[in-house]
Write a protein that holds these residues in place. Structure first.
Motif, mmCIF file in Angstrom:
data_model
loop_
_atom_site.group_PDB
_atom_site.id
_atom_site.type_symbol
_atom_site.label_atom_id
_atom_site.label_comp_id
_atom_site.label_asym_id
_atom_site.label_seq_id
_atom_site.Cartn_x
_atom_site.Cartn_y
_atom_site.Cartn_z
ATOM 1 N N THR A 32 0.826 -1.208 0.000
ATOM 2 C CA THR A 32 0.000 0.000 0.000
ATOM 3 C C THR A 32 0.858 1.255 0.000
ATOM 4 N N ASN A 33 1.948 1.245 0.785
ATOM 5 C CA ASN A 33 2.782 2.449 0.838
ATOM 6 C C ASN A 33 3.443 2.760 -0.499
ATOM 7 N N ARG A 36 0.806 4.878 -2.162
ATOM 8 C CA ARG A 36 0.236 5.906 -1.287
ATOM 9 C C ARG A 36 0.272 7.301 -1.915
ATOM 10 N N LYS A 37 1.343 7.655 -2.588
ATOM 11 C CA LYS A 37 1.431 8.993 -3.190
ATOM 12 C C LYS A 37 0.371 9.179 -4.281
ATOM 13 N N LEU A 39 -2.563 7.620 -4.347
ATOM 14 C CA LEU A 39 -3.836 7.714 -3.640
ATOM 15 C C LEU A 39 -4.013 9.081 -3.003
ATOM 16 N N THR A 40 -2.946 9.596 -2.418
ATOM 17 C CA THR A 40 -3.006 10.913 -1.782
ATOM 18 C C THR A 40 -3.302 11.998 -2.815
ATOM 19 N N GLN A 80 5.941 7.920 -10.025
ATOM 20 C CA GLN A 80 5.890 6.803 -9.072
ATOM 21 C C GLN A 80 6.124 5.473 -9.777
ATOM 22 N N VAL A 121 -7.971 0.113 -4.377
ATOM 23 C CA VAL A 121 -7.443 0.005 -3.012
ATOM 24 C C VAL A 121 -8.193 -1.080 -2.239
ATOM 25 N N ASP A 131 -0.033 -3.770 4.017
ATOM 26 C CA ASP A 131 0.135 -2.362 4.323
ATOM 27 C C ASP A 131 1.602 -1.969 4.368
ATOM 28 N N LYS A 132 2.466 -2.896 4.740
ATOM 29 C CA LYS A 132 3.891 -2.554 4.883
ATOM 30 C C LYS A 132 4.747 -3.529 4.128
#
Length: 132
Positions: A32-33, A36-37, A39-40, A80, A121, A131-132
């Motif tokens: 996920t990370n 993340r950019k 998604l943000t 990304q 997502v 998630d990590k």
């Protein structure tokens, strides 16, 4: 009309790979990370579009400034994707760059894109994305 939920599910299923220890089990290596950019950036734009819709409730098209910000999202996603092979595969399988291009200032198309990203997502998590 294209079903974005099915499209999102297929995109996530297509990035699953056999587990190194148990080849019968499929896993998603993309974390996920790592996305993340993206998604943000989508969520920030969604908030701006929501504010625009409140100010101009009859509008069907976004103003030039918001259109440019959405277009710049392609640059952010490309960056990304260029940094990480797994993200690039995700972006390509999910067809994110073309979907952003297809928004073309249309509010409904942008809202559909946001729902698509939300579905990606959700299916990422459902099919075992970590998630990590």
């Amino acid at each position: 009309m294209e079903n974005i939920v099915d499209k999102a599910e297929l995109a996530i299923k297509s990035i699953r790979k056999p587990n190194k220890k148990n080849h019968d089990k499929l896993v998603i290596e993309l974390k996920t990370n790592q996305i993340r950019k993206i998604l943000t950036a989508v969520n920030i734009l969604k908030n701006k579009v929501d504010i625009y819709k409140i100010a101009k409730p009859q509008a069907k098209k976004l103003d030039e400034e918001l259109q440019m910000e959405i277009e710049f999202l392609r640059v952010s996603i490309s960056y990304q994707a260029g940094r990480e092979k797994l993200v690039r595969e995700f972006v390509e399988k999910a067809d994110l760059l073309n979907m952003v291009k297809d928004i073309n200032g249309d509010i409904k198309a942008f809202e559909k894109f946001c729902k698509y990203v939300e579905a990606l997502v959700a299916f990422h998590k459902f099919y075992g994305g970590q998630d990590k």
